[in-house]
Design a protein around this motif. Structure first.
Motif, mmCIF file in Angstrom:
data_model
loop_
_atom_site.group_PDB
_atom_site.id
_atom_site.type_symbol
_atom_site.label_atom_id
_atom_site.label_comp_id
_atom_site.label_asym_id
_atom_site.label_seq_id
_atom_site.Cartn_x
_atom_site.Cartn_y
_atom_site.Cartn_z
ATOM 1 N N VAL A 1 0.761 -1.224 -0.094
ATOM 2 C CA VAL A 1 0.004 -0.441 -0.257
ATOM 3 C C VAL A 1 0.621 1.654 0.184
ATOM 4 O O VAL A 1 0.107 2.206 -0.841
ATOM 5 C CB VAL A 1 -0.617 -0.039 1.539
ATOM 6 C CG1 VAL A 1 -2.034 0.932 1.572
ATOM 7 C CG2 VAL A 1 -2.121 -1.015 0.650
ATOM 8 N N ARG A 2 2.040 0.815 0.750
ATOM 9 C CA ARG A 2 2.997 2.388 1.287
ATOM 10 C C ARG A 2 3.754 2.822 -0.197
ATOM 11 O O ARG A 2 3.690 3.883 -0.912
ATOM 12 C CB ARG A 2 3.562 2.336 2.189
ATOM 13 C CG ARG A 2 3.735 2.092 3.486
ATOM 14 C CD ARG A 2 4.278 2.686 4.728
ATOM 15 N NE ARG A 2 4.723 0.928 4.435
ATOM 16 C CZ ARG A 2 4.248 0.330 5.195
ATOM 17 N NH1 ARG A 2 3.401 0.510 6.485
ATOM 18 N NH2 ARG A 2 5.151 -1.030 5.809
ATOM 19 N N ALA A 3 3.846 0.937 -0.908
ATOM 20 C CA ALA A 3 4.501 1.462 -2.058
ATOM 21 C C ALA A 3 3.700 1.842 -3.173
ATOM 22 O O ALA A 3 4.374 3.473 -4.197
ATOM 23 C CB ALA A 3 5.134 0.637 -2.595
ATOM 24 N N LEU A 4 2.345 2.326 -3.355
ATOM 25 C CA LEU A 4 2.072 2.289 -4.738
ATOM 26 C C LEU A 4 1.468 3.768 -4.339
ATOM 27 O O LEU A 4 1.331 4.672 -5.133
ATOM 28 C CB LEU A 4 0.712 1.676 -4.520
ATOM 29 C CG LEU A 4 0.546 -0.006 -4.980
ATOM 30 C CD1 LEU A 4 -1.082 -0.548 -4.503
ATOM 31 C CD2 LEU A 4 0.664 0.368 -6.543
ATOM 32 N N LEU B 1 5.571 1.853 -6.914
ATOM 33 C CA LEU B 1 5.426 1.237 -7.364
ATOM 34 C C LEU B 1 4.424 1.778 -8.578
ATOM 35 O O LEU B 1 3.218 2.708 -7.963
ATOM 36 C CB LEU B 1 4.551 -0.375 -6.350
ATOM 37 C CG LEU B 1 5.461 -0.972 -5.657
ATOM 38 C CD1 LEU B 1 4.535 -2.326 -5.382
ATOM 39 C CD2 LEU B 1 6.182 -2.277 -7.100
ATOM 40 N N ALA B 2 4.943 1.620 -9.985
ATOM 41 C CA ALA B 2 3.192 1.755 -10.615
ATOM 42 C C ALA B 2 1.733 1.064 -9.992
ATOM 43 O O ALA B 2 0.881 1.803 -10.737
ATOM 44 C CB ALA B 2 3.620 2.135 -11.874
ATOM 45 N N GLY B 3 1.969 -0.401 -10.220
ATOM 46 C CA GLY B 3 0.723 -1.197 -9.963
ATOM 47 C C GLY B 3 0.644 -2.358 -9.452
ATOM 48 O O GLY B 3 2.294 -2.945 -8.805
ATOM 49 N N TYR B 4 0.492 -2.728 -9.138
ATOM 50 C CA TYR B 4 0.430 -4.648 -7.842
ATOM 51 C C TYR B 4 -1.286 -4.772 -8.535
ATOM 52 O O TYR B 4 -2.055 -4.134 -7.991
ATOM 53 C CB TYR B 4 0.044 -3.738 -6.745
ATOM 54 C CG TYR B 4 0.634 -5.382 -6.055
ATOM 55 C CD1 TYR B 4 1.372 -5.632 -5.526
ATOM 56 C CD2 TYR B 4 -1.004 -5.900 -5.680
ATOM 57 C CE1 TYR B 4 1.959 -7.080 -4.788
ATOM 58 C CE2 TYR B 4 -0.861 -7.255 -4.920
ATOM 59 C CZ TYR B 4 0.578 -7.419 -4.472
ATOM 60 O OH TYR B 4 0.221 -8.919 -3.537
ATOM 61 N N ALA B 5 -1.146 -6.100 -8.998
ATOM 62 C CA ALA B 5 -1.946 -6.661 -9.316
ATOM 63 C C ALA B 5 -2.028 -8.157 -9.055
ATOM 64 O O ALA B 5 -0.776 -9.004 -9.168
ATOM 65 C CB ALA B 5 -2.782 -7.138 -10.759
#
Length: 390
Positions: free
Chosen positions: A299-302, A307-311
């Protein structure tokens, strides 16, 4: 006679299907690499049916009851862990066999195993048996088995879909259409080409290697790390760059996909420290197990843009609570745990589950590649992929 306790996910909201979008499934002759498909003595279902929900019963009822066994099927698995808790808890006390799915896991903790004195076999209808406390199963002499390879390609396809949806910003663009909009600039402001990017997989087993093979035609640079290095000819064929560890690999990648089992070495692997070493604006795809990534670090990285995205489609616990932060974090492409439960995959893992049960009841060996724990230790696929805390 045995009592078989089967924990499956709920039926569709509108009821169990009476018809399906397609009339049949393609016929497969085997898995990549030569492993044969599940080959039970028979099946009591039509491939392509919804088998993984409660009413589908994995197509097992007739087979078990004709042999004099008892089958209990439930979706109620999340109680207080006592006999006064869920249906799963109440029925576990005298169960000989437990069948569960990674998509709707019945967590067989050490405490639950201690309260199940008759339990001899735990079967995963699918791939991934980390919802079973393997150390406790080893100590008790319980056999743990799963239907290895049954949905590996299903998950690999899901990974490729998620990579493309993230890099091309597909989901927000689709939302624009649903909302009646047409602002192209909003849709493409976070959209890139995958071509030329560096993509790496954490683990290159059946799923990870299948992902690499499917991405090669996109003209990307492919990287991998694994405790078992691939043959040199495979590295040459796909143009792979091997890295001795995840920490060594991720700084080189624009996209990282996690395809490793959950065990002590991988739990919490993607934490703040590791994510900080990734390229700013990288994408992280995780269809393996949620606890391989630190929930709040993602969450922090987004939120920071690291991070540009997490899926992904794996959560902890499953089902995820309504307030789970991955439901509302920015730039995500999360789904419920569905990657390995397509109707195509269900036909294979239902058949494989029956194959395991047939071997168990007939006293014949369970296929080596299906075994995770047997005889008081890791065995088969488990010895190749897992580690324990003992």
């Amino acid at each position: 006679m045995a009592k078989v306790l089967c924990v499956l996910y709920d039926d569709p909201i509108d009821g169990y299907p009476t018809s399906y979008a397609r009339d049949s499934l393609p016929e497969l002759t085997g898995y990549p690499g030569g492993q044969t498909l599940p080959h039970p003595q028979g099946i009591d279902f039509t491939p392509g049916q919804l088998l993984g929900s409660v009413s589908g019963e994995l197509g097992l009822r007739r087979f078990l009851e004709e042999r004099g066994h008892t089958l209990v099927v439930t979706s109620d698995k999340d109680g207080d862990g006592t006999e006064n808790g869920s249906v799963f808890d109440r029925e576990l006390a005298d169960a000989d066999v437990v069948i569960s799915q990674p998509f709707w896991p019945a967590y067989l903790t050490a405490e639950r195993i201690a309260r199940a004195p008759k339990l001899k076999l735990a079967v995963t209808a699918g791939i991934g048996s980390d919802h079973v406390d393997l150390d406790a199963a080893i100590a008790r002499g319980i056999t743990v088995a799963e239907v290895t390879y049954c949905n590996s390609i299903s998950v690999a396809e899901h990974v490729v879909m998620m990579i493309l949806s993230q890099v091309r910003n597909y989901l927000p663009a689709y939302r624009t259409v649903l909302d009646g909009g047409w602002n192209i600039a909003d849709c493409v402001a976070r959209s890139y080409d995958l071509e030329g990017m560096h993509v790496g997989t954490v683990a290159a087993g059946r799923i990870g290697l299948a992902v690499l093979r499917r991405l090669a035609p996109f003209d990307v640079h492919l990287h991998y790390t694994d405790r078992h290095r691939l043959p040199e000819e495979v590295e040459r064929e796909l143009g792979l760059t091997f890295h001795p560890s995840t920490a060594d690999m991720v700084p080189h990648c624009d996209v990282v996909t996690v395809n490793a089992p959950l065990h002590p070495e991988t739990e919490g692997l993607f934490d703040d420290k590791l994510i900080a070493t990734m390229r700013r604006g990288a994408y992280l795809i995780n269809t393996a197990r949620a606890r391989i990534a630190d929930r709040d670090a993602v969450v922090r990285a987004l939120e920071s843009g690291q991070l540009a995205g997490y899926a992904g489609d794996v959560w902890y616990p499953q089902p995820a609570p309504a307030d789970h932060p991955w439901r509302t974090m920015p730039h995500h492409g999360m789904t419920p745990h569905i990657s390995g439960s397509s109707l195509s995959a269900q036909a294979r893992y239902a058949a494989g589950t029956r194959e395991i049960l047939e071997a168990w009841f007939d006293g014949t060996p369970i296929r080596e590649e299906y075994l995770i724990v047997q005889g008081g230790g890791l065995a088969g696929a488990g010895a190749h992929s897992y580690s324990t805390r003992t």
